[in-house]
Design an enzyme around this catalytic site. Structure first.
Site, mmCIF file in Angstrom:
data_model
loop_
_atom_site.group_PDB
_atom_site.id
_atom_site.type_symbol
_atom_site.label_atom_id
_atom_site.label_comp_id
_atom_site.label_asym_id
_atom_site.label_seq_id
_atom_site.Cartn_x
_atom_site.Cartn_y
_atom_site.Cartn_z
ATOM 1 N N CYS A 182 -7.625 -2.418 8.035
ATOM 2 C CA CYS A 182 -6.249 -2.395 7.516
ATOM 3 C C CYS A 182 -5.753 -0.960 7.342
ATOM 4 C CB CYS A 182 -6.158 -3.162 6.198
ATOM 5 S SG CYS A 182 -6.415 -4.931 6.424
ATOM 6 N N HIS A 185 -1.301 -5.958 1.290
ATOM 7 C CA HIS A 185 -2.536 -6.743 1.156
ATOM 8 C C HIS A 185 -2.272 -7.981 0.294
ATOM 9 C CE1 HIS A 185 -5.591 -3.580 2.492
ATOM 10 N NE2 HIS A 185 -5.990 -4.692 3.060
ATOM 11 N N GLU A 231 0.835 -1.198 0.000
ATOM 12 C CA GLU A 231 0.000 0.000 0.000
ATOM 13 C C GLU A 231 0.875 1.256 0.000
ATOM 14 O OE1 GLU A 231 -3.086 0.011 -0.463
ATOM 15 O OE2 GLU A 231 -3.610 -2.084 -0.094
ATOM 16 N N ARG A 262 -18.055 -1.072 5.522
ATOM 17 C CA ARG A 262 -19.155 -1.676 4.778
ATOM 18 C C ARG A 262 -19.739 -2.851 5.566
ATOM 19 N NH1 ARG A 262 -18.404 -5.591 1.507
ATOM 20 N NH2 ARG A 262 -16.159 -5.325 1.598
HETATM 21 N N1 PCA Z 1 -8.277 -7.193 5.841
HETATM 22 C C1 PCA Z 1 -9.166 -6.130 6.247
HETATM 23 C C2 PCA Z 1 -9.033 -6.041 7.734
HETATM 24 C C3 PCA Z 1 -8.394 -7.310 8.172
HETATM 25 C C4 PCA Z 1 -7.868 -7.910 6.930
HETATM 26 O O1 PCA Z 1 -7.158 -8.917 6.863
HETATM 27 C C5 PCA Z 1 -8.931 -4.827 5.485
HETATM 28 O O2 PCA Z 1 -8.471 -4.879 4.343
HETATM 29 O O3 PCA Z 1 -9.214 -3.756 6.020
#
Ligand code: PCA
Length: 199
Positions: free
Chosen positions: A146, A168, A83, A93
């Site tokens: 996240c 991610h 990110e 959501r």
């Molecule tokens: N993904 C979520 C929160 C926890 C996770 O593994 C997110 O992308 O916010």
């Protein structure tokens, strides 16, 4: 062999949104104790607004890591995605694992709109691609837990030597329904290893 000198705190989340696994924690668990220049400390954090970042900060106070890298699931993505940025917004959501579902709430009151990640995201993408793994930059960590963790940590460590990043990862094959993108667990582990080696 001497131990690597630098310390990396790496986190993964617990399952959320009706899933029974979270690939982020499954992958973090399988990483070796040392990667590249770093000795790893692994931490599972809850998918709960506020609490997740608190757990990371508590661990960081004790460990004093050089780098903090948080890993999270992004169902629907086909690549492993560092990110670039975190924004000062909570907008859920679905409820988090404590039932919180904030809408239009800042992560930190009276704080900047956004922070850029402080790990070398472009080098991380290149390293993963060179290892033959699907990787790309992401310009939005979303507005769920996240992003909340990444924003909170970047705010806390702003102006310090501690580097903070977030990656991610896609669904595992057993999570992906129909034609949803997926990535086998060992490829996620290999991708994270290559990314850490480039930090
Ligand atoms: N993904 C979520 C929160 C926890 C996770 O593994 C997110 O992308 O916010």
């Amino acid at each position: 062999m001497t131990q690597p000198a630098k310390r990396l705190l790496i986190t993964g989340f617990d399952p959320f949104g009706g899933e029974t696994v979270n690939p982020s924690w499954e992958a973090v668990r399988l990483l070796p104790e040392a990667v590249g220049a770093y000795r790893l400390t692994k931490l599972q954090i809850p998918t709960v607004f506020g609490q997740a970042a608190e757990r990371v900060l508590t661990a960081a106070r004790e460990l004093r890591p050089d780098v903090i890298l948080c890993i999270g699931q992004a169902g629907g993505r086909s690549a492993v995605t560092p990110e670039v940025v975190a924004i000062n917004l909570r907008e859920a959501r679905i409820p988090d694992n404590a039932g919180n579902q904030p809408v239009n709430v800042p992560v930190v009151e009276n704080a900047p709109a956004a922070y850029f990640s402080t790990v070398p995201v472009r080098e991380m993408v290149k390293a993963m691609q060179n290892a033959g793994l699907p990787a790309a930059l992401s310009y939005s960590a979303g507005t769920f837990v996240c992003n909340d963790v990444l924003y909170s940590l970047l705010h806390f460590f702003d102006g310090t030597q501690t580097q903070v990043g977030f990656v991610h990862v896609p669904f595992l094959p057993e999570q992906a329904k129909d034609n949803a993108p997926r990535l086998p667990l060992m490829q996620i582990v290999q991708a994270l290893t290559a990314a850490i080696e480039s930090c």
